[in-house]
Design a protein around this motif. Structure first.
Motif, short mmCIF file in Angstrom:
data_model
loop_
_atom_site.label_atom_id
_atom_site.label_comp_id
_atom_site.label_asym_id
_atom_site.label_seq_id
_atom_site.Cartn_x
_atom_site.Cartn_y
_atom_site.Cartn_z
N ARG A 112 0.83 -1.21 0.00
CA ARG A 112 0.00 0.00 0.00
C ARG A 112 0.87 1.25 0.00
NH1 ARG A 112 -3.19 -3.11 3.67
NH2 ARG A 112 -2.35 -1.96 5.42
N LEU A 113 2.00 1.22 0.70
CA LEU A 113 2.91 2.37 0.70
C LEU A 113 3.48 2.60 -0.70
CD1 LEU A 113 4.87 1.88 4.04
CD2 LEU A 113 3.28 3.71 3.49
N ASP A 114 3.86 1.53 -1.37
CA ASP A 114 4.38 1.66 -2.73
C ASP A 114 3.32 2.25 -3.66
OD1 ASP A 114 6.84 0.67 -2.04
OD2 ASP A 114 6.43 -1.37 -2.75
N GLU A 115 2.09 1.79 -3.52
CA GLU A 115 1.01 2.30 -4.36
C GLU A 115 0.76 3.78 -4.07
OE1 GLU A 115 -1.69 2.74 -7.22
OE2 GLU A 115 -0.41 1.00 -6.94
N THR A 116 0.82 4.16 -2.81
CA THR A 116 0.62 5.56 -2.43
C THR A 116 1.74 6.43 -3.02
OG1 THR A 116 -0.49 4.91 -0.40
CG2 THR A 116 0.38 7.15 -0.49
N ARG A 117 2.99 5.94 -2.95
CA ARG A 117 4.11 6.69 -3.54
C ARG A 117 3.91 6.86 -5.04
NH1 ARG A 117 7.57 3.13 -0.42
NH2 ARG A 117 7.98 4.17 1.53
N ARG A 118 3.49 5.78 -5.72
CA ARG A 118 3.25 5.87 -7.16
C ARG A 118 2.16 6.90 -7.46
NH1 ARG A 118 4.50 0.41 -7.20
NH2 ARG A 118 2.39 -0.27 -6.76
N MET A 119 1.12 6.87 -6.65
CA MET A 119 0.02 7.80 -6.86
C MET A 119 0.49 9.24 -6.70
SD MET A 119 -3.67 7.97 -4.95
CE MET A 119 -2.97 8.47 -3.38
N PHE A 120 1.27 9.53 -5.65
CA PHE A 120 1.74 10.89 -5.42
C PHE A 120 2.76 11.35 -6.45
CE2 PHE A 120 0.03 10.62 -1.02
CZ PHE A 120 -0.72 11.78 -1.07
N SER A 121 3.43 10.42 -7.12
CA SER A 121 4.40 10.82 -8.14
C SER A 121 3.75 11.06 -9.50
CB SER A 121 5.52 9.77 -8.26
OG SER A 121 5.00 8.56 -8.77
N ASP A 122 2.48 10.70 -9.66
CA ASP A 122 1.76 10.93 -10.91
C ASP A 122 1.69 12.43 -11.17
OD1 ASP A 122 -1.27 11.48 -12.08
OD2 ASP A 122 -0.26 9.74 -13.01
N GLU A 123 1.96 12.85 -12.40
CA GLU A 123 2.02 14.29 -12.70
C GLU A 123 0.67 14.99 -12.52
OE1 GLU A 123 1.86 14.86 -17.43
OE2 GLU A 123 3.56 13.63 -16.74
N THR A 124 -0.43 14.29 -12.76
CA THR A 124 -1.76 14.89 -12.56
C THR A 124 -1.97 15.20 -11.08
OG1 THR A 124 -2.61 13.64 -14.43
CG2 THR A 124 -4.23 14.59 -12.93
N VAL A 125 -1.59 14.26 -10.23
CA VAL A 125 -1.73 14.45 -8.79
C VAL A 125 -0.80 15.58 -8.33
CG1 VAL A 125 -1.41 13.36 -6.53
CG2 VAL A 125 -2.48 12.07 -8.39
N GLN A 126 0.44 15.59 -8.83
CA GLN A 126 1.39 16.64 -8.48
C GLN A 126 0.84 18.02 -8.86
OE1 GLN A 126 4.39 16.70 -6.87
NE2 GLN A 126 3.94 14.58 -6.34
N ARG A 127 0.22 18.10 -10.04
CA ARG A 127 -0.36 19.37 -10.50
C ARG A 127 -1.50 19.81 -9.57
NH1 ARG A 127 -1.90 17.96 -15.50
NH2 ARG A 127 -4.00 17.49 -14.78
N ASP A 128 -2.35 18.83 -9.15
CA ASP A 128 -3.46 19.16 -8.25
C ASP A 128 -2.94 19.62 -6.88
OD1 ASP A 128 -5.24 18.52 -10.25
OD2 ASP A 128 -5.75 16.55 -9.42
N ILE A 129 -1.89 18.98 -6.41
CA ILE A 129 -1.31 19.38 -5.12
C ILE A 129 -0.73 20.79 -5.22
CG2 ILE A 129 0.57 18.92 -3.50
CD1 ILE A 129 0.11 15.92 -4.05
N ALA A 130 -0.02 21.06 -6.31
CA ALA A 130 0.57 22.39 -6.49
C ALA A 130 -0.53 23.45 -6.58
CB ALA A 130 1.43 22.41 -7.76
N ARG A 131 -1.60 23.14 -7.30
CA ARG A 131 -2.71 24.09 -7.42
C ARG A 131 -3.33 24.35 -6.05
NH1 ARG A 131 -6.55 21.66 -11.02
NH2 ARG A 131 -5.03 22.10 -12.62
#
Length: 141
Positions: A112-131
Motif C-alpha cells: 500500500r505504501l508503494d502504491e501511495t508513492r506511485r500515486m503521489f508521483s503521478d504528474e496529474t496528482v502533483q499538478r493538483d497538489i501544487a494548485r
C-alpha cells in the motif's frame, strides 16, 4: 449483552494494543532466534509487522511478510503448520492467562505504501497538489 469494541468502529482498546505489540515482539524474537525447528521456516527471514488481538485476547491475527517478498503463500502455510509450537513459545515468554490462537496473514502495508508513492508521483496528482498549495497561499494574504 456487551458491545464488541473491536467491531463497533471504536477501534481496539489500549489493552488489545499493548498485548498485540507484546506478542509481535515476542514472536519476532522467537523467529529470529530460530526456536522453531522447522527447516522450511528456517529458509525465511520473517518480518512481523503487526498483531491484532480480539477483544477477549483469545485470537491474535499476525501480519507477516517474508524478507524480499517472495514465497508469501508458502510462508503462511509453514507458519500455520507450526502454530502450536509458536503459541507454546509465546505462552512460555509472556505472562498471559491464555496463549492466544494465532492466525497468520500477509502484511500488505508495504504494498500500500508503494502504491501511495506511485500515486503521489503521478504528474496529474502533483499538478493538483501544487494548485491546492497555491490556493492555500492566496488565502493566507
Amino acid at each position: 449483552m456487551a458491545k464488541n469494541r473491536f467491531h463497533s468502529g471504536e477501534g481496539p482498546s489500549q489493552r488489545q494494543l499493548r498485548v498485540g505489540e507484546l506478542i509481535r515482539r515476542t514472536l519476532s524474537d522467537v523467529l529470529v532466534r530460530g526456536d522453531i525447528h522447522d527447516p522450511d521456516l528456517a529458509r525465511y527471514s520473517v518480518t512481523v509487522g503487526e498483531v491484532r488481538t480480539s477483544p477477549d485476547l483469545k485470537v491474535a491475527t499476525v501480519y507477516v511478510a517474508p524478507l524480499g517478498g517472495q514465497g508469501e503463500e508458502e510462508l503462511i502455510k509453514i507458519l500455520a503448520r507450526n502454530r502450536g509450537e509458536l503459541r507454546h513459545q509465546i505462552a512460555k515468554e509472556m505472562s498471559l492467562k491464555f496463549a492466544p490462537d494465532l492466525r497468520f496473514r500477509i502484511d500488505e502495508t508495504f504494498d500500500r505504501l508503494d502504491e501511495t508513492r506511485r500515486m503521489f508521483s503521478d504528474e496529474t496528482v502533483q499538478r493538483d497538489i501544487a494548485r491546492r498549495d497555491e490556493d492555500d497561499d492566496e488565502g493566507d494574504l
